[in-house]
Write a protein that holds these residues in place. Structure first.
Motif, PDB file in Angstrom:
ATOM      1  N   GLN A   2       7.481 -65.353  12.253  1.00  0.00           N
ATOM      2  CA  GLN A   2       8.570 -66.008  11.540  1.00  0.00           C
ATOM      3  C   GLN A   2       8.270 -66.094  10.045  1.00  0.00           C
ATOM      4  OE1 GLN A   2       9.088 -69.781  13.447  1.00  0.00           O
ATOM      5  NE2 GLN A   2      10.101 -68.903  15.238  1.00  0.00           N
ATOM      6  N   ASN A   3       7.036 -66.439   9.709  1.00  0.00           N
ATOM      7  CA  ASN A   3       6.663 -66.520   8.296  1.00  0.00           C
ATOM      8  C   ASN A   3       6.703 -65.158   7.633  1.00  0.00           C
ATOM      9  OD1 ASN A   3       6.301 -69.283   8.385  1.00  0.00           O
ATOM     10  ND2 ASN A   3       4.118 -69.138   8.846  1.00  0.00           N
ATOM     11  N   GLN A   4       6.279 -64.124   8.338  1.00  0.00           N
ATOM     12  CA  GLN A   4       6.308 -62.777   7.778  1.00  0.00           C
ATOM     13  C   GLN A   4       7.748 -62.332   7.512  1.00  0.00           C
ATOM     14  OE1 GLN A   4       4.537 -59.817  10.270  1.00  0.00           O
ATOM     15  NE2 GLN A   4       4.866 -58.167   8.810  1.00  0.00           N
ATOM     16  N   VAL A   5       8.635 -62.591   8.457  1.00  0.00           N
ATOM     17  CA  VAL A   5      10.040 -62.223   8.268  1.00  0.00           C
ATOM     18  C   VAL A   5      10.634 -63.003   7.108  1.00  0.00           C
ATOM     19  CG1 VAL A   5      12.327 -62.331   9.330  1.00  0.00           C
ATOM     20  CG2 VAL A   5      10.386 -61.484  10.647  1.00  0.00           C
ATOM     21  N   LYS A   6      10.314 -64.294   7.030  1.00  0.00           N
ATOM     22  CA  LYS A   6      10.825 -65.123   5.939  1.00  0.00           C
ATOM     23  C   LYS A   6      10.332 -64.611   4.589  1.00  0.00           C
ATOM     24  CE  LYS A   6       9.644 -69.562   4.645  1.00  0.00           C
ATOM     25  NZ  LYS A   6       9.322 -70.964   4.923  1.00  0.00           N
ATOM     26  N   ASP A   7       9.052 -64.255   4.501  1.00  0.00           N
ATOM     27  CA  ASP A   7       8.506 -63.722   3.253  1.00  0.00           C
ATOM     28  C   ASP A   7       9.159 -62.395   2.879  1.00  0.00           C
ATOM     29  OD1 ASP A   7       6.846 -65.904   3.101  1.00  0.00           O
ATOM     30  OD2 ASP A   7       5.087 -64.846   3.913  1.00  0.00           O
ATOM     31  N   ASP A   8       9.366 -61.524   3.873  1.00  0.00           N
ATOM     32  CA  ASP A   8      10.004 -60.237   3.604  1.00  0.00           C
ATOM     33  C   ASP A   8      11.435 -60.411   3.106  1.00  0.00           C
ATOM     34  OD1 ASP A   8       7.697 -58.948   4.344  1.00  0.00           O
ATOM     35  OD2 ASP A   8       8.415 -58.404   6.356  1.00  0.00           O
ATOM     36  N   VAL A   9      12.165 -61.340   3.708  1.00  0.00           N
ATOM     37  CA  VAL A   9      13.548 -61.587   3.276  1.00  0.00           C
ATOM     38  C   VAL A   9      13.556 -62.150   1.861  1.00  0.00           C
ATOM     39  CG1 VAL A   9      15.590 -63.030   3.709  1.00  0.00           C
ATOM     40  CG2 VAL A   9      14.469 -61.846   5.595  1.00  0.00           C
ATOM     41  N   ASN A  10      12.633 -63.058   1.557  1.00  0.00           N
ATOM     42  CA  ASN A  10      12.561 -63.612   0.204  1.00  0.00           C
ATOM     43  C   ASN A  10      12.260 -62.524  -0.823  1.00  0.00           C
ATOM     44  OD1 ASN A  10      13.183 -66.237   0.898  1.00  0.00           O
ATOM     45  ND2 ASN A  10      11.057 -66.808   1.247  1.00  0.00           N
ATOM     46  N   LYS A  11      11.343 -61.607  -0.511  1.00  0.00           N
ATOM     47  CA  LYS A  11      11.026 -60.503  -1.423  1.00  0.00           C
ATOM     48  C   LYS A  11      12.251 -59.627  -1.657  1.00  0.00           C
ATOM     49  CE  LYS A  11       6.141 -60.133  -0.209  1.00  0.00           C
ATOM     50  NZ  LYS A  11       5.136 -59.304   0.486  1.00  0.00           N
ATOM     51  N   LEU A  12      12.971 -59.326  -0.573  1.00  0.00           N
ATOM     52  CA  LEU A  12      14.162 -58.490  -0.721  1.00  0.00           C
ATOM     53  C   LEU A  12      15.249 -59.193  -1.523  1.00  0.00           C
ATOM     54  CD1 LEU A  12      14.389 -56.894   2.836  1.00  0.00           C
ATOM     55  CD2 LEU A  12      13.779 -55.763   0.695  1.00  0.00           C
ATOM     56  N   MET A  13      15.380 -60.504  -1.330  1.00  0.00           N
ATOM     57  CA  MET A  13      16.393 -61.250  -2.079  1.00  0.00           C
ATOM     58  C   MET A  13      16.037 -61.303  -3.562  1.00  0.00           C
ATOM     59  SD  MET A  13      18.751 -61.951   0.001  1.00  0.00           S
ATOM     60  CE  MET A  13      19.724 -63.148  -0.862  1.00  0.00           C
ATOM     61  N   GLN A  14      14.755 -61.331  -3.911  1.00  0.00           N
ATOM     62  CA  GLN A  14      14.349 -61.322  -5.311  1.00  0.00           C
ATOM     63  C   GLN A  14      14.558 -59.949  -5.931  1.00  0.00           C
ATOM     64  OE1 GLN A  14      10.328 -62.733  -5.240  1.00  0.00           O
ATOM     65  NE2 GLN A  14      10.918 -64.863  -4.835  1.00  0.00           N
ATOM     66  N   GLN A  15      14.452 -58.898  -5.145  1.00  0.00           N
ATOM     67  CA  GLN A  15      14.657 -57.552  -5.650  1.00  0.00           C
ATOM     68  C   GLN A  15      16.140 -57.229  -5.803  1.00  0.00           C
ATOM     69  OE1 GLN A  15      12.665 -54.945  -2.960  1.00  0.00           O
ATOM     70  NE2 GLN A  15      10.613 -55.592  -3.568  1.00  0.00           N
ATOM     71  N   ALA A  16      16.991 -57.896  -5.075  1.00  0.00           N
ATOM     72  CA  ALA A  16      18.421 -57.598  -5.102  1.00  0.00           C
ATOM     73  C   ALA A  16      19.035 -57.767  -6.487  1.00  0.00           C
ATOM     74  CB  ALA A  16      19.153 -58.454  -4.077  1.00  0.00           C
ATOM     75  N   PRO A  17      18.771 -58.831  -7.249  1.00  0.00           N
ATOM     76  CA  PRO A  17      19.378 -58.937  -8.582  1.00  0.00           C
ATOM     77  C   PRO A  17      18.919 -57.818  -9.515  1.00  0.00           C
ATOM     78  CG  PRO A  17      18.578 -61.079  -7.890  1.00  0.00           C
ATOM     79  CD  PRO A  17      18.112 -60.074  -6.892  1.00  0.00           C
ATOM     80  N   ALA A  18      17.696 -57.358  -9.394  1.00  0.00           N
ATOM     81  CA  ALA A  18      17.209 -56.278 -10.252  1.00  0.00           C
ATOM     82  C   ALA A  18      17.967 -54.993  -9.965  1.00  0.00           C
ATOM     83  CB  ALA A  18      15.713 -56.081 -10.048  1.00  0.00           C
ATOM     84  N   ARG A  19      18.308 -54.753  -8.748  1.00  0.00           N
ATOM     85  CA  ARG A  19      19.041 -53.538  -8.417  1.00  0.00           C
ATOM     86  C   ARG A  19      20.512 -53.658  -8.779  1.00  0.00           C
ATOM     87  NH1 ARG A  19      17.041 -52.777  -2.371  1.00  0.00           N
ATOM     88  NH2 ARG A  19      17.854 -54.860  -2.397  1.00  0.00           N
ATOM     89  N   ALA A  20      21.042 -54.891  -8.773  1.00  0.00           N
ATOM     90  CA  ALA A  20      22.461 -55.092  -9.030  1.00  0.00           C
ATOM     91  C   ALA A  20      22.814 -55.003 -10.501  1.00  0.00           C
ATOM     92  CB  ALA A  20      22.911 -56.446  -8.475  1.00  0.00           C
ATOM     93  N   GLU A  21      21.833 -55.170 -11.396  1.00  0.00           N
ATOM     94  CA  GLU A  21      22.108 -55.100 -12.823  1.00  0.00           C
ATOM     95  C   GLU A  21      22.457 -53.653 -13.209  1.00  0.00           C
ATOM     96  OE1 GLU A  21      18.681 -56.588 -14.805  1.00  0.00           O
ATOM     97  OE2 GLU A  21      18.944 -58.624 -14.072  1.00  0.00           O
ATOM     98  N   PRO A  22      23.530 -53.475 -13.984  1.00  0.00           N
ATOM     99  CA  PRO A  22      23.907 -52.123 -14.385  1.00  0.00           C
ATOM    100  C   PRO A  22      22.911 -51.567 -15.431  1.00  0.00           C
ATOM    101  CG  PRO A  22      25.355 -53.708 -15.422  1.00  0.00           C
ATOM    102  CD  PRO A  22      24.455 -54.465 -14.465  1.00  0.00           C
ATOM    103  N   ALA A  23      22.716 -50.264 -15.375  1.00  0.00           N
ATOM    104  CA  ALA A  23      21.816 -49.614 -16.325  1.00  0.00           C
ATOM    105  C   ALA A  23      22.509 -49.524 -17.678  1.00  0.00           C
ATOM    106  CB  ALA A  23      21.461 -48.224 -15.828  1.00  0.00           C
ATOM    107  N   GLN A  24      21.821 -49.899 -18.737  1.00  0.00           N
ATOM    108  CA  GLN A  24      22.433 -49.899 -20.073  1.00  0.00           C
ATOM    109  C   GLN A  24      21.872 -48.811 -20.926  1.00  0.00           C
ATOM    110  OE1 GLN A  24      21.868 -53.809 -21.602  1.00  0.00           O
ATOM    111  NE2 GLN A  24      23.407 -54.689 -20.245  1.00  0.00           N
TER     112      GLN A  24
END
Length: 78
Positions: free
Chosen positions: A56-78
């Motif tokens: 459960q902790n491993q899944v929670k950590d993996d989801v948190n990492k992916l959620m932190q990476q999501a805003p970086a991918r969502a930003e448009p390239a300038q």
């Protein structure tokens, strides 16, 4: 005569289904640590709650990492 064979065949089928159902509903037998070690299967350390919490902790950590990476991918390239 046909009815006798019909009833007998139904009884045989009922006996087979009953035996299969009884076998399927029996609880699984857990082998001891010595049996598992001799079969090449690693024995679980501690209780079953510990591996469950770790997973459960491993899944929670993996989801948190992916959620932190999501805003970086969502930003448009300038």
């Amino acid at each position: 005569m046909r009815m006798v064979f019909g009833v007998l065949s139904l009884l045989v089928v009922l006996a087979i289904v009953g035996l299969l159902g009884k076998k399927a509903l029996q609880p699984l037998q857990v082998r001891g640590a010595s049996d598992a070690a001799s079969a090449g299967v690693p024995a679980l350390a501690g209780t079953l709650a510990q591996p469950s919490r770790q997973l459960q902790n491993q899944v929670k950590d993996d989801v948190n990492k992916l959620m932190q990476q999501a805003p970086a991918r969502a930003e448009p390239a300038q």
